[in-house]
Write an enzyme that holds these catalytic residues in place. Structure first.
Site, short mmCIF file in Angstrom:
data_model
loop_
_atom_site.label_atom_id
_atom_site.label_comp_id
_atom_site.label_asym_id
_atom_site.label_seq_id
_atom_site.Cartn_x
_atom_site.Cartn_y
_atom_site.Cartn_z
N LYS A 13 0.84 -1.21 0.00
CA LYS A 13 0.00 0.00 0.00
C LYS A 13 0.87 1.26 0.00
O LYS A 13 0.69 2.16 -0.81
CB LYS A 13 -0.94 0.01 1.22
CG LYS A 13 -1.84 -1.22 1.32
CD LYS A 13 -2.77 -1.14 2.51
CE LYS A 13 -2.09 -1.23 3.86
NZ LYS A 13 -1.45 -2.53 4.16
N ARG A 88 -10.12 0.43 8.17
CA ARG A 88 -9.79 -1.00 8.27
C ARG A 88 -10.70 -1.73 9.24
O ARG A 88 -10.37 -2.86 9.66
CB ARG A 88 -8.31 -1.22 8.57
CG ARG A 88 -7.79 -0.74 9.86
CD ARG A 88 -6.36 -0.31 9.71
NE ARG A 88 -5.38 -1.36 9.74
CZ ARG A 88 -4.13 -1.14 9.31
NH1 ARG A 88 -3.77 0.01 8.80
NH2 ARG A 88 -3.26 -2.09 9.41
N ARG A 127 11.63 -5.38 5.23
CA ARG A 127 11.34 -3.96 4.95
C ARG A 127 12.27 -3.04 5.74
O ARG A 127 12.55 -3.26 6.90
CB ARG A 127 9.90 -3.62 5.34
CG ARG A 127 9.66 -2.10 5.25
CD ARG A 127 8.23 -1.69 5.37
NE ARG A 127 7.52 -2.38 6.41
CZ ARG A 127 6.20 -2.44 6.47
NH1 ARG A 127 5.47 -1.86 5.54
NH2 ARG A 127 5.61 -3.08 7.45
N ARG A 155 10.80 -1.16 11.27
CA ARG A 155 9.65 -0.85 12.14
C ARG A 155 9.54 -1.82 13.32
O ARG A 155 9.78 -3.01 13.17
CB ARG A 155 8.36 -0.91 11.31
CG ARG A 155 7.94 0.46 10.80
CD ARG A 155 6.85 0.40 9.79
NE ARG A 155 5.68 -0.37 10.19
CZ ARG A 155 4.59 -0.49 9.43
NH1 ARG A 155 4.54 0.11 8.26
NH2 ARG A 155 3.56 -1.19 9.83
N ARG A 166 -1.07 -9.03 13.05
CA ARG A 166 -1.60 -8.05 12.07
C ARG A 166 -2.38 -8.76 10.97
O ARG A 166 -3.44 -8.28 10.55
CB ARG A 166 -0.45 -7.23 11.48
CG ARG A 166 0.07 -6.17 12.47
CD ARG A 166 1.49 -5.73 12.17
NE ARG A 166 1.64 -5.10 10.88
CZ ARG A 166 2.82 -4.93 10.28
NH1 ARG A 166 3.93 -5.37 10.86
NH2 ARG A 166 2.88 -4.33 9.12
P1 AP5 Z 1 4.75 -1.64 2.00
O1 AP5 Z 1 4.47 -0.83 0.79
O2 AP5 Z 1 5.44 -0.98 3.14
O3 AP5 Z 1 3.42 -2.40 2.47
P2 AP5 Z 1 2.11 -1.85 3.22
O4 AP5 Z 1 0.95 -2.50 2.55
O5 AP5 Z 1 2.15 -0.38 3.32
O6 AP5 Z 1 2.34 -2.58 4.60
P3 AP5 Z 1 2.22 -2.04 6.09
O7 AP5 Z 1 2.97 -3.01 6.94
O8 AP5 Z 1 2.58 -0.60 6.19
O9 AP5 Z 1 0.70 -2.23 6.33
P4 AP5 Z 1 -0.04 -2.30 7.66
O10 AP5 Z 1 -1.44 -2.14 7.22
O11 AP5 Z 1 0.26 -3.51 8.46
O12 AP5 Z 1 0.61 -1.11 8.51
P5 AP5 Z 1 0.14 0.36 8.85
O13 AP5 Z 1 1.33 1.23 8.87
O14 AP5 Z 1 -1.03 0.75 8.03
O15 AP5 Z 1 5.61 -2.92 1.53
C1 AP5 Z 1 6.05 -3.87 2.47
C2 AP5 Z 1 7.43 -4.42 2.05
O16 AP5 Z 1 7.25 -5.17 0.85
C3 AP5 Z 1 8.45 -3.32 1.73
O17 AP5 Z 1 9.71 -3.77 2.13
C4 AP5 Z 1 8.38 -3.18 0.21
O18 AP5 Z 1 9.62 -2.74 -0.34
C5 AP5 Z 1 8.04 -4.60 -0.21
N1 AP5 Z 1 7.22 -4.64 -1.42
C6 AP5 Z 1 6.24 -3.76 -1.78
N2 AP5 Z 1 5.69 -4.12 -2.96
C7 AP5 Z 1 6.34 -5.27 -3.33
C8 AP5 Z 1 6.24 -6.13 -4.45
N3 AP5 Z 1 5.35 -5.90 -5.44
N4 AP5 Z 1 7.05 -7.22 -4.51
C9 AP5 Z 1 7.96 -7.48 -3.52
N5 AP5 Z 1 8.11 -6.68 -2.43
C10 AP5 Z 1 7.31 -5.60 -2.35
O19 AP5 Z 1 -0.40 0.17 10.33
C11 AP5 Z 1 0.49 -0.14 11.38
C12 AP5 Z 1 -0.29 -0.26 12.68
O20 AP5 Z 1 -0.90 1.01 13.01
C13 AP5 Z 1 -1.46 -1.26 12.69
O21 AP5 Z 1 -1.03 -2.58 12.97
C14 AP5 Z 1 -2.33 -0.69 13.79
O22 AP5 Z 1 -1.82 -0.97 15.06
C15 AP5 Z 1 -2.20 0.82 13.56
N6 AP5 Z 1 -3.20 1.34 12.61
C16 AP5 Z 1 -2.94 1.95 11.42
N7 AP5 Z 1 -4.09 2.32 10.83
C17 AP5 Z 1 -5.10 1.93 11.64
C18 AP5 Z 1 -6.51 2.00 11.57
N8 AP5 Z 1 -7.12 2.54 10.50
N9 AP5 Z 1 -7.23 1.49 12.58
C19 AP5 Z 1 -6.64 0.93 13.66
N10 AP5 Z 1 -5.30 0.82 13.81
C20 AP5 Z 1 -4.53 1.32 12.81
MG MG Z 2 2.30 0.96 4.92
#
Ligand code: AP5
Ligand code: MG
Length: 214
Positions: A13, A88, A127, A155, A166
């Site tokens: 994402k 989410r 990552r 992270r 997660r």
């Molecule tokens: P990346 O692009 O970083 O993936 P992402 O989908 O952004 O993954 P996240 O881990 O950020 O998602 P998340 O939803 O768990 O975390 P968030 O920060 O939202 O890519 C990941 C890796 O893969 C990278 O190394 C990249 O280089 C690689 N990659 C990318 N594309 C690729 C490809 N095509 N092929 C190979 N490799 C690839 O949330 C974190 C925490 O915050 C949550 O757990 C929760 O506690 C809290 N939180 C956030 N939002 C909310 C909400 N709305 N409600 C409640 N809690 C929330």
């Molecule tokens: Mg992300």
């Protein structure tokens, strides 16, 4: 363009949002990034969120909803925005719907980036992010340049245990919002397996049929 990126942890994402915002000239609003900034700043919001995030649990709806709804009311979102990681849960999706209706605007598209669970852990563990530029790297799939190596961040929730939690939260709490947006005719499913450039092309193609209301 008002759009949402949905997908499991590590689906790409953030990676895709960093590319797409240039195409559409809209702000990238990641609820995870906002919460990590609050944790780093030591604010009350950050102190509330930190424990949930470390364990891979969702931060309570009442904390997150206000934070994001306030953010998209900002002037820079008047012509659109790209939400990443929000909504989410079903209550978050309904709260967003109500807020947009109150503002007299509508969503244009919801992109679901699909990646099988079996591929997620390797993406998460490898990552690294550059705190200076915000760029997301992967030690194997998208290696960082040598000059960034000394400052890269891993992270705190990118551990195997937190990743498992997660993923479980994603399947239990987030996948129910998929039929919600499917029913509104907004959902675009995109295969998230392949190089980031290949996935970007698929998303761009899926969005070509979207007539953004400004
Ligand atoms: P990346 O692009 O970083 O993936 P992402 O989908 O952004 O993954 P996240 O881990 O950020 O998602 P998340 O939803 O768990 O975390 P968030 O920060 O939202 O890519 C990941 C890796 O893969 C990278 O190394 C990249 O280089 C690689 N990659 C990318 N594309 C690729 C490809 N095509 N092929 C190979 N490799 C690839 O949330 C974190 C925490 O915050 C949550 O757990 C929760 O506690 C809290 N939180 C956030 N939002 C909310 C909400 N709305 N409600 C409640 N809690 C929330
Ligand atoms: Mg992300």
């Amino acid at each position: 363009m008002r759009m949402i990126l949905i997908g499991p942890p590590g689906a790409g994402k953030g990676t895709q949002a960093q590319r797409l915002v240039h195409t559409f000239s809209i702000p990238h609003i990641s609820s995870g990034d906002m919460l990590r900034e609050a944790v780093a700043a030591g604010s009350l919001l950050g102190k509330t969120a930190a424990g949930f995030m470390k364990d891979g649990l969702l931060v309570p709806d009442e904390v997150v909803i206000g934070m994001v709804i306030e953010r998209i009311a900002g002037e820079d979102c008047a012509r659109g925005f790209m939400l990443d990681g929000f909504p989410r849960t079903r209550p978050q999706a309904e709260a967003l719907d109500e807020a947009l209706t109150r503002s007299g605007v509508t969503l244009d598209a919801v992109v679901l980036i699909e990646v099988a669970d079996a591929l997620i852990l390797e993406r998460i563990i490898g990552r690294r992010s550059d705190p200076e530029t915000g760029t997301i790297y992967h030690l194997k799939f998208n290696p960082p340049p040598p000059e960034a190596a000394g400052r890269l961040v891993h992270r705190g929730d990118d551990t195997e245990a937190a990743c498992t939690a997660r993923l479980e939260k994603y399947h239990r709490e987030t996948t129910p919002i998929v039929p919600f947006y499917e029913g509104k005719g907004l959902l675009k499913r995109v295969d998230g397996v392949g190089s980031p450039d290949e996935v970007l092309l698929r998303i761009t193609a899926a969005l070509q049929t979207v007539q953004a209301a400004s």
